[in-house]
Design an enzyme around this catalytic site. Structure first.
Site, PDB file in Angstrom:
ATOM      1  N   GLY A  62      -5.398   1.634   6.191  1.00 47.73           N
ATOM      2  CA  GLY A  62      -4.227   0.453   5.575  1.00 47.73           C
ATOM      3  C   GLY A  62      -4.918  -0.595   6.437  1.00 47.73           C
ATOM      4  N   ASP A  63      -5.960  -0.583   7.332  1.00 47.99           N
ATOM      5  CA  ASP A  63      -6.387  -1.224   7.997  1.00 47.99           C
ATOM      6  C   ASP A  63      -8.112  -1.747   7.662  1.00 47.99           C
ATOM      7  OD1 ASP A  63      -4.788  -1.545  10.061  1.00 47.99           O
ATOM      8  OD2 ASP A  63      -5.967   0.080  11.594  1.00 47.99           O
ATOM      9  N   SER A  89       0.736  -0.502   0.201  1.00 49.91           N
ATOM     10  CA  SER A  89       0.229   0.093  -0.102  1.00 49.91           C
ATOM     11  C   SER A  89       0.480   1.144   0.434  1.00 49.91           C
ATOM     12  CB  SER A  89      -1.045   0.261   1.640  1.00 49.91           C
ATOM     13  OG  SER A  89       0.027   0.211   2.028  1.00 49.91           O
ATOM     14  N   MET A  90       0.416   2.403  -0.717  1.00 48.33           N
ATOM     15  CA  MET A  90       1.112   3.395  -0.932  1.00 48.33           C
ATOM     16  C   MET A  90       1.026   4.694  -0.964  1.00 48.33           C
ATOM     17  SD  MET A  90       3.493   1.881  -4.106  1.00 48.33           S
ATOM     18  CE  MET A  90       2.148   1.676  -5.811  1.00 48.33           C
ATOM     19  N   GLY A  91      -0.337   4.535   0.213  1.00 42.60           N
ATOM     20  CA  GLY A  91      -1.761   5.751   0.272  1.00 42.60           C
ATOM     21  C   GLY A  91      -1.612   6.170  -0.562  1.00 42.60           C
ATOM     22  N   GLY A 112      -1.910   4.906  -3.829  1.00 45.23           N
ATOM     23  CA  GLY A 112      -2.370   3.602  -4.471  1.00 45.23           C
ATOM     24  C   GLY A 112      -1.990   1.846  -4.005  1.00 45.23           C
TER      25      GLY A 112
HETATM   26  N1  LIG Z   1      -5.316  10.371   0.547  1.00 42.16           N
HETATM   27  C1  LIG Z   1      -5.698   9.026  -0.270  1.00 42.16           C
HETATM   28  N2  LIG Z   1      -6.940   8.517  -1.070  1.00 42.16           N
HETATM   29  C2  LIG Z   1      -7.835   7.733  -1.637  1.00 42.16           C
HETATM   30  N3  LIG Z   1      -7.209   7.021  -1.354  1.00 42.16           N
HETATM   31  C3  LIG Z   1      -6.094   6.199  -0.097  1.00 42.16           C
HETATM   32  C4  LIG Z   1      -5.497   7.617   0.899  1.00 42.16           C
HETATM   33  N4  LIG Z   1      -5.356   7.078   1.493  1.00 42.16           N
HETATM   34  C5  LIG Z   1      -4.150   5.973   1.127  1.00 42.16           C
HETATM   35  N5  LIG Z   1      -6.024   5.679   0.860  1.00 42.16           N
HETATM   36  C6  LIG Z   1      -5.818   3.755   0.306  1.00 42.16           C
HETATM   37  O1  LIG Z   1      -5.492   3.364   1.650  1.00 42.16           O
HETATM   38  C7  LIG Z   1      -4.503   2.014   1.116  1.00 42.16           C
HETATM   39  C8  LIG Z   1      -3.732   2.157   2.169  1.00 42.16           C
HETATM   40  O2  LIG Z   1      -3.556   3.340   3.031  1.00 42.16           O
HETATM   41  P1  LIG Z   1      -1.515   3.520   3.544  1.00 42.16           P
HETATM   42  O3  LIG Z   1      -0.749   2.586   2.200  1.00 42.16           O
HETATM   43  O4  LIG Z   1      -1.248   4.901   3.889  1.00 42.16           O
HETATM   44  O5  LIG Z   1      -1.641   2.802   4.708  1.00 42.16           O
HETATM   45  P2  LIG Z   1      -1.100   2.222   6.057  1.00 42.16           P
HETATM   46  O6  LIG Z   1       0.335   2.865   6.557  1.00 42.16           O
HETATM   47  O7  LIG Z   1      -1.049   0.801   6.433  1.00 42.16           O
HETATM   48  O8  LIG Z   1      -2.078   2.729   6.780  1.00 42.16           O
HETATM   49  P3  LIG Z   1      -2.955   2.630   8.349  1.00 42.16           P
HETATM   50  O9  LIG Z   1      -1.810   1.389   9.159  1.00 42.16           O
HETATM   51  O10 LIG Z   1      -2.634   3.954   9.033  1.00 42.16           O
HETATM   52  O11 LIG Z   1      -3.708   1.685   8.431  1.00 42.16           O
HETATM   53  C9  LIG Z   1      -3.861   2.858   0.172  1.00 42.16           C
HETATM   54  O12 LIG Z   1      -3.366   1.863  -0.971  1.00 42.16           O
HETATM   55  C10 LIG Z   1      -4.977   3.414  -0.575  1.00 42.16           C
HETATM   56  O13 LIG Z   1      -6.033   2.703  -1.327  1.00 42.16           O
HETATM   57 MG   LIG Z   2      -0.598   0.127   8.200  1.00 40.41          MG
END
Ligand SMILES: Nc1ncnc2c1ncn2[C@@H]1O[C@H](COP(=O)(O)OP(=O)(O)OP(=O)(O)O)[C@@H](O)[C@H]1O
Ligand SMILES: [Mg+2]
Length: 316
Positions: free
Chosen positions: A258-259, A227-229, A232
């Site tokens: 991410g959860d 996952s890349m925030g 995507g």
């Molecule tokens: N600004 C955004 N707009 C749309 N979708 C998002 C955005 N930020 C995150 N996402 C969606 O959420 C997914 C997971 O986000 P992210 O990579 O930030 O997870 P994370 O760092 O594990 O977060 P956490 O541990 O707080 O749950 C991304 O792959 C994307 O699909």
């Molecule tokens: Mg996470």
């Protein structure tokens, strides 16, 4: 059946002040309590999609009682081990500018009897066909190899394991033999690069990230979701590589995105959806989660609307 495990849950206390003043009395207003914990967030997402899961973890003292009652209010099933020490309370203070200041407790100490009780509970629940999600930090008293050991026991019993952890807990779990390693993992970009000891910079492109994910498949992991925030996600399994952009949404809070992604994936697996549909659901659900306050999951109708806009592209 899906089981989520939160070993270090918290009672999240959010409160508001005009401004946070150090060395002064800060009077809090509008204090709100919420159940905090990554496994609990995963269970909430599954519930919002119409699925069922059981949230497992440790809870103790008054804060533990409050935590369990808040989880029950969300409509989730729980099967927690009661502990002697008190569940932590994490304080989040928001000022008039919306700036967040957090005070997190380390969490209670887990003794060996309590750990034994949790292991026994999980061994009973971890049967073939069940998926166990292990996520979040480890409480005091438990070794960094806790997820490594749990993954081995759970897989031996025939359950599938989804691990979402970082640092040593993640690294050690990936040292297991291929029949004991987690089946599914969802590192974010930071966690993946940290695992490989690679410094992040803009020159690291998708092709390099895919190569790193593929090397994890060689260890026996069946699916790597990177996952890349807002950039995507990339999904890598033996059958191919898929890429999806994040959906454009009005962002309120990305905490727990991410959860939600993991909740949607395991819901998709449990309903035997084809891989690409699971990936699309993960993108739609995590985007939806960004539109809600805190870690609240989006409702099913929003996820379905977002699903119509989701494009999953096969890139290899
Ligand atoms: N600004 C955004 N707009 C749309 N979708 C998002 C955005 N930020 C995150 N996402 C969606 O959420 C997914 C997971 O986000 P992210 O990579 O930030 O997870 P994370 O760092 O594990 O977060 P956490 O541990 O707080 O749950 C991304 O792959 C994307 O699909
Ligand atoms: Mg996470």
């Amino acid at each position: 059946m899906i089981i989520t495990v939160t070993l270090n849950p918290a009672l999240d206390k959010t409160a508001y002040v005009d401004a946070v003043r150090p060395r002064a009395l800060n009077r809090l207003r509008d204090v709100q309590l919420d159940a905090g914990g990554k496994g609990v967030n995963v269970s909430s997402m599954i519930h919002a999609l119409g699925g069922k899961s059981t949230a497992v973890g440790f809870a103790g003292g008054g804060a533990g009682k409050e935590l369990l009652s808040l989880i029950a209010q969300k409509g989730l099933y729980t099967d927690f081990v009661h502990i002697i020490a008190v569940t932590r309370t994490n304080l989040k203070v928001v000022d008039n500018d919306g700036v967040l200041t957090e005070f997190n407790e380390p969490g209670p100490h887990i003794n060996s009897d309590e750990w034994g009780a949790l292991e026994q509970k999980l061994a009973g629940l971890a049967v073939k066909g069940n998926t166990v999600v292990l996520s979040g930090s480890l409480p005091a008293g438990l070794g960094k190899d806790t997820y490594k050991k749990l993954s081995a026991v759970l897989r031996q019993n025939g359950a599938a394991v989804f691990l979402d952890a970082d640092g040593d807990a993640f690294k050690l779990a990936l040292e297991n033999e291929s029949d004991a390693i987690p089946d599914y993992i969802k590192p974010n970009r930071f966690e993946l690069l940290q695992y490989f000891g690679v410094a992040d910079d803009d020159s690291i492109l998708d092709a390099k990230l895919v190569e790193l994910c593929r090397s994890l498949l060689e260890k026996g992991v069946k699916l790597v979701v990177l996952s890349m925030g807002e950039a995507g996600a990339i999904f890598v399994n033996k059958g191919g590589v898929w890429r999806a952009s994040a959906l454009p949404v009005q962002v309120r809070s990305t905490v727990g995105a991410g959860d939600s992604m993991i909740g949607a994936l395991v819901y998709g697996f449990a309903n035997a959806l084809p891989d690409e549909q699971c990936f699309a659901l993960a993108i739609a659900a995590s985007a939806g989660a960004c539109t809600t306050e805190g870690t609240n999951p989006p409702n099913r109708s929003l996820v379905d609307k977002l699903l119509e806009q989701t494009r999953i592209e096969r890139i290899a």
